[in-house]
Design a protein around this motif. Structure first.
Motif, PDB file in Angstrom:
ATOM      1  N   LEU A   1      58.907  -6.951  47.109  1.00 17.78           N
ATOM      2  CA  LEU A   1      58.952  -6.540  48.519  1.00 17.78           C
ATOM      3  C   LEU A   1      58.414  -7.586  49.479  1.00 17.78           C
ATOM      4  CD1 LEU A   1      59.102  -4.403  50.866  1.00 17.78           C
ATOM      5  CD2 LEU A   1      56.775  -3.769  50.216  1.00 17.78           C
ATOM      6  N   LYS A   2      59.190  -7.824  50.531  1.00 21.16           N
ATOM      7  CA  LYS A   2      58.693  -8.543  51.693  1.00 21.16           C
ATOM      8  C   LYS A   2      59.212  -7.848  52.932  1.00 21.16           C
ATOM      9  CE  LYS A   2      57.844 -13.187  50.095  1.00 21.16           C
ATOM     10  NZ  LYS A   2      58.234 -14.590  50.129  1.00 21.16           N
TER      11      LYS A   2
ATOM     12  N   SER B   1      62.327  -3.458  48.143  1.00 13.19           N
ATOM     13  CA  SER B   1      62.330  -2.219  48.907  1.00 13.19           C
ATOM     14  C   SER B   1      60.930  -1.632  49.012  1.00 13.19           C
ATOM     15  CB  SER B   1      63.299  -1.210  48.285  1.00 13.19           C
ATOM     16  OG  SER B   1      62.896  -0.921  46.967  1.00 13.19           O
ATOM     17  N   LEU B   2      60.771  -0.832  50.056  1.00 10.05           N
ATOM     18  CA  LEU B   2      59.481  -0.211  50.353  1.00 10.05           C
ATOM     19  C   LEU B   2      59.659   1.294  50.227  1.00 10.05           C
ATOM     20  CD1 LEU B   2      56.598  -0.152  51.571  1.00 10.05           C
ATOM     21  CD2 LEU B   2      57.624  -0.430  53.819  1.00 10.05           C
ATOM     22  N   LYS B   3      58.844   1.911  49.317  1.00 12.99           N
ATOM     23  CA  LYS B   3      58.983   3.354  49.098  1.00 12.99           C
ATOM     24  C   LYS B   3      57.701   4.072  49.467  1.00 12.99           C
ATOM     25  CE  LYS B   3      62.145   2.882  45.182  1.00 12.99           C
ATOM     26  NZ  LYS B   3      61.853   1.446  44.926  1.00 12.99           N
ATOM     27  N   LYS B   4      57.883   5.317  49.848  1.00 13.03           N
ATOM     28  CA  LYS B   4      56.730   6.189  50.097  1.00 13.03           C
ATOM     29  C   LYS B   4      55.860   6.197  48.836  1.00 13.03           C
ATOM     30  CE  LYS B   4      55.953  11.153  50.479  1.00 13.03           C
ATOM     31  NZ  LYS B   4      55.106  11.598  51.560  1.00 13.03           N
ATOM     32  N   GLY B   5      54.558   6.109  49.038  1.00 10.09           N
ATOM     33  CA  GLY B   5      53.634   6.138  47.902  1.00 10.09           C
ATOM     34  C   GLY B   5      53.318   4.760  47.336  1.00 10.09           C
TER      35      GLY B   5
ATOM     36  N   VAL C   1      62.278   5.749  51.847  1.00  9.07           N
ATOM     37  CA  VAL C   1      62.559   4.402  51.346  1.00  9.07           C
ATOM     38  C   VAL C   1      63.237   3.536  52.402  1.00  9.07           C
ATOM     39  CG1 VAL C   1      64.758   5.116  50.344  1.00  9.07           C
ATOM     40  CG2 VAL C   1      63.622   3.068  49.450  1.00  9.07           C
ATOM     41  N   LEU C   2      62.897   2.257  52.383  1.00 16.76           N
ATOM     42  CA  LEU C   2      63.599   1.261  53.196  1.00 16.76           C
ATOM     43  C   LEU C   2      64.024   0.150  52.244  1.00 16.76           C
ATOM     44  CD1 LEU C   2      61.224   0.902  56.313  1.00 16.76           C
ATOM     45  CD2 LEU C   2      63.486   1.983  56.285  1.00 16.76           C
ATOM     46  N   GLY C   3      65.322  -0.122  52.207  1.00 18.67           N
ATOM     47  CA  GLY C   3      65.819  -1.157  51.305  1.00 18.67           C
ATOM     48  C   GLY C   3      65.935  -2.495  52.014  1.00 18.67           C
ATOM     49  N   THR C   4      66.339  -3.505  51.270  1.00 17.88           N
ATOM     50  CA  THR C   4      66.566  -4.830  51.848  1.00 17.88           C
ATOM     51  C   THR C   4      67.532  -4.727  53.031  1.00 17.88           C
ATOM     52  OG1 THR C   4      66.281  -5.791  49.662  1.00 17.88           O
ATOM     53  CG2 THR C   4      67.352  -7.177  51.298  1.00 17.88           C
ATOM     54  N   GLY C   5      67.181  -5.396  54.105  1.00 18.54           N
ATOM     55  CA  GLY C   5      68.047  -5.401  55.285  1.00 18.54           C
ATOM     56  C   GLY C   5      67.775  -4.261  56.241  1.00 18.54           C
TER      57      GLY C   5
ATOM     58  N   ARG D   1      53.981   7.296  54.726  1.00 13.06           N
ATOM     59  CA  ARG D   1      55.275   7.725  55.244  1.00 13.06           C
ATOM     60  C   ARG D   1      56.160   6.512  55.485  1.00 13.06           C
ATOM     61  NH1 ARG D   1      54.419  12.206  59.908  1.00 13.06           N
ATOM     62  NH2 ARG D   1      56.674  12.290  59.663  1.00 13.06           N
ATOM     63  N   VAL D   2      57.423   6.643  55.129  1.00 10.09           N
ATOM     64  CA  VAL D   2      58.385   5.563  55.280  1.00 10.09           C
ATOM     65  C   VAL D   2      59.667   6.173  55.831  1.00 10.09           C
ATOM     66  CG1 VAL D   2      59.809   3.892  54.015  1.00 10.09           C
ATOM     67  CG2 VAL D   2      57.420   4.220  53.343  1.00 10.09           C
ATOM     68  N   GLY D   3      60.267   5.556  56.835  1.00  4.15           N
ATOM     69  CA  GLY D   3      61.497   6.138  57.366  1.00  4.15           C
ATOM     70  C   GLY D   3      62.098   5.318  58.498  1.00  4.15           C
TER      71      GLY D   3
END
Ligand code: GDP
Ligand code: MG
Length: 598
Positions: free
Chosen positions: A193-194, A218-222, A251-255, A238-240
């Motif tokens: 992740l970056k 990717s960045l995930k909750k938790g 979750v937030l993926g690449t891009g 929280r992620v959104g």
């Protein structure tokens, strides 16, 4: 994640060309909000922004759009502020994007601010997609304006989409065009992740919310995450995304562009431009290139009228900086005004906004002293010191050289107003660097003292060109100049809060204009008030506010009670913003008198 279905873009434009309206149309077209929620200009959420009709903070929205090819695309767009004071917000949001939509009012043409922002976008390798807005207006001249975009910005614009954000005409074509032309993001989907922090703000319920662009992994909750520059670890609670409502997706993926909340209590814990990585491997991970830090350009002293308000004032400033890292403050003690703060702002608009928020949202009554830029002073001991407060200028005997900040100003002006604008620049000690004739407009480049530009140059250039010229500027260097401090004395007492730094050639003339203006602004009192302007020990100008002879109300027509009441009421209101200097009551306006003289 299928990166080919993501498009990240900013909208850049000059103020009033229709960015926010177009953004709202996109939201409506893509069904991001119900009609009921679709209050006018949803993106300009802060009350002040709405009232003034300007955008201050960058805002992001994620939308799903099913294109004519039948594919559903995820569009992340960031609405950006258009005013020169906030241009750093623009360049920051461009980092999160592969493209920029350049909105130009087809009735107005290209203006300086959009040129500056476009250059920034092009420098950062973004695809710039022009659109011609306000096509519903009878004065729209799409061919001329398209030509102007090509001439001034140097990008192809002949087949730029024509649209009307107001009527909705062509809005879908804009979306189709940007899907076609803006490249999808790239990045290692499976890598560590970056994520780049584009903005952080403080929310009363959530704590610090950060707007991020994931560039890898990717960045995930938790997830256990680390903010690189601080090295501290947090839990991604929280992620959104914003739709524009804050919406958890986990979750937030690449891009992707979205938010993360990680229990951080202070925005300095999630600085803008910082990199978020996973805790595992955080040490070795390299940070993304961040942003240039913004420096305040205009400084002024702010003092509470009632000294009891000092603690509240400090708390309010602390709270405001939670959301505005560009606001600077430090305690200042003035002989005349007591305890207050010296505050640093990005420009005059920023200063006005902060002042207004302090007064409205925190119920403070403040006196603001004349704004000043930063000067550099070389002392006889060989030290270079920065001076953001005229009353703190070192002793004249210990000054070897004074330097003032110089800006490069880029101006676009229709030919018929060129003469007026040049005259104004020359009057402000400008040096012409370039002049370039285009089809209908002229592109002018001047170097000017920043002190002349930040105050009222913008308004003046507007009035010198009947509203048609536009301006953009940036700091270039400090340059030696013949500067002096002008002191103001009231009844023989030097008032530190009224001191100014001026060019020596202008000091006499401006000193006179200043005391004349103050004479108009300081109400007559029971005794004579002498106002003097002095350079060192030399008094350059003197006026007297004559003592009142009779009670003011005696002037009223006999027995008109309501009028008498009104007058007393008016006096009371005027009093609210008065400060007692010795035995003289001085209104707020008098402290800013310098802004009212030419
Ligand atoms: P921004 O400063 O670029 O965000 O501009 P706004 O979106 O706030 O729009 C400025 C003004 O122009 C508002 O009064 C809008 O209603 C108006 N406006 C925006 N788009 C159009 C358009 O396509 N046609 C017309 N006639 N007015 C528009
Ligand atoms: Mg706007």
């Amino acid at each position: 994640t299928d990166l080919s279905r993501i498009r990240n873009f900013s909208i850049i434009a000059h103020i009033d060309h229709g960015k926010s309206t177009l953004a709202d149309r996109f939201i409506q077209t893509c069904g991001g909000l119900s009609d009921r929620e679709m209050a006018e200009q949803v993106l300009d959420s802060m009350d002040l922004e709405r009232e003034r009709g300007i955008t201050i903070k960058a805002q992001s929205v994620t939308l799903n759009y099913t294109a004519k090819d039948g594919i559903e695309y995820k569009l992340n767009f960031i609405d950006t502020p258009g005013h020169v004071d906030f241009s750093y917000e623009v360049s920051r949001s461009l980092y999160a994007c592969e493209g920029a939509l350049l909105v130009v009012d087809a009735g107005q043409g290209v203006e300086a601010q959009s040129v500056a922002n476009c250059y920034t976008a092009i420098e950062q390798g973004l695809e710039v997609v022009p659109v011609l807005n306000k096509m519903d207006l009878p004065q729209a001249e799409p061919e001329r304006v398209a030509q102007e975009i090509e001439d001034i910005i140097g990008i192809e614009a002949a087949d730029a989409v024509r649209c009307s954000a107001k009527s909705g005409l062509g809005v879908e074509d804009v979306l189709e065009d940007l899907i076609k032309r803006i490249p999808p993001p790239s990045g290692d989907v499976d890598g560590p992740l970056k994520a780049l922090i584009i903005d952080s703000w403080f929310d009363n319920y959530l704590g610090v919310v950060s707007l991020v662009r994931v560039t890898q992994g990717s960045l995930k909750k938790g997830d256990k995450i680390v903010i690189k520059s601080t090295g501290r670890a947090w839990n991604a609670d929280r992620v959104g995304i914003f739709t524009p409502k804050l919406t958890d997706t986990g979750v937030l993926g690449t891009g992707d562009v979205g938010f993360v909340v990680a229990g951080i209590k202070d925005i300095h814990g999630a600085p803008v431009g910082d990199t978020i990585v996973h805790q595992k491997g955080a040490e070795e991970a390299k940070a993304l290139p961040g942003f240039q830090k913004v420096k305040p350009q205009v400084y002024a002293g702010l003092f509470p009228i009632r000294s009891d308000d000092y603690d509240d004032f400090r708390d309010a400033l602390e709270k405001l900086t939670l959301n505005d890292a560009s606001l600077f403050y430090e305690p200042e003690n003035s002989d005349a005004l007591g305890f207050g703060f010296r505050c640093g702002f990005l420009g005059m608009l920023h200063m006005e906004i902060i002042q207004e928020r302090l007064e409205r949202e925190y119920n403070l009554e403040l006196i603001t002293t004349a704004p000043t830029v930063i000067y550099e002073v070389l002392t006889t001991r060989g030290e270079t010191v920065s001076v953001d407060n005229p009353s703190r200028l070192p002793d004249i005997g210990s000054i070897e050289e004074m330097r003032e900040p110089i800006v490069e100003a880029n101006i676009l002006v229709p030919q018929e107003h060129l003469g007026n604008v040049i005259a104004l620049c020359e009057d402000k000690r400008g040096i012409q660097k370039n002049m370039h004739f285009l089809s209908t407009q002229v592109q002018l480049t001047y170097e000017l003292p920043m002190a002349e530009v930040v105050m009222d140059f913008f308004d003046r250039i507007k009035s010198a060109s009947r509203g048609f010229a536009s301006l953009d500027y940036h700091f270039v260097r400090f340059q030696p100049a013949n500067l002096v401090r002008l002191d103001v004395l009231i009844n023989g007492e030097r008032v530190d809060a009224l001191a100014l730094i001026l060019h020596k050639d202008q000091a006499h003339y401006r000193g006179r204009a200043l005391v004349e203006k103050m004479k108009e602004l300081i109400p007559r009192q029971m005794f004579d008030i002498a106002i003097q302007a002095a350079i060192g020990n030399q008094v350059v100008s003197r006026v007297t506010v004559k003592a009142l002879r009779k009670n003011v109300t005696a002037k009223c027509y006999g027995g008109d009670v309501s009028r008498k009441k009104k007058l007393l009421q008016k006096q009371k209101e005027g009093k609210k913003r008065m400060k007692q200097l010795g035995n003289v009551e001085v209104p707020q306006d008098a402290f800013l008198a310098v802004l009212k003289v030419d």
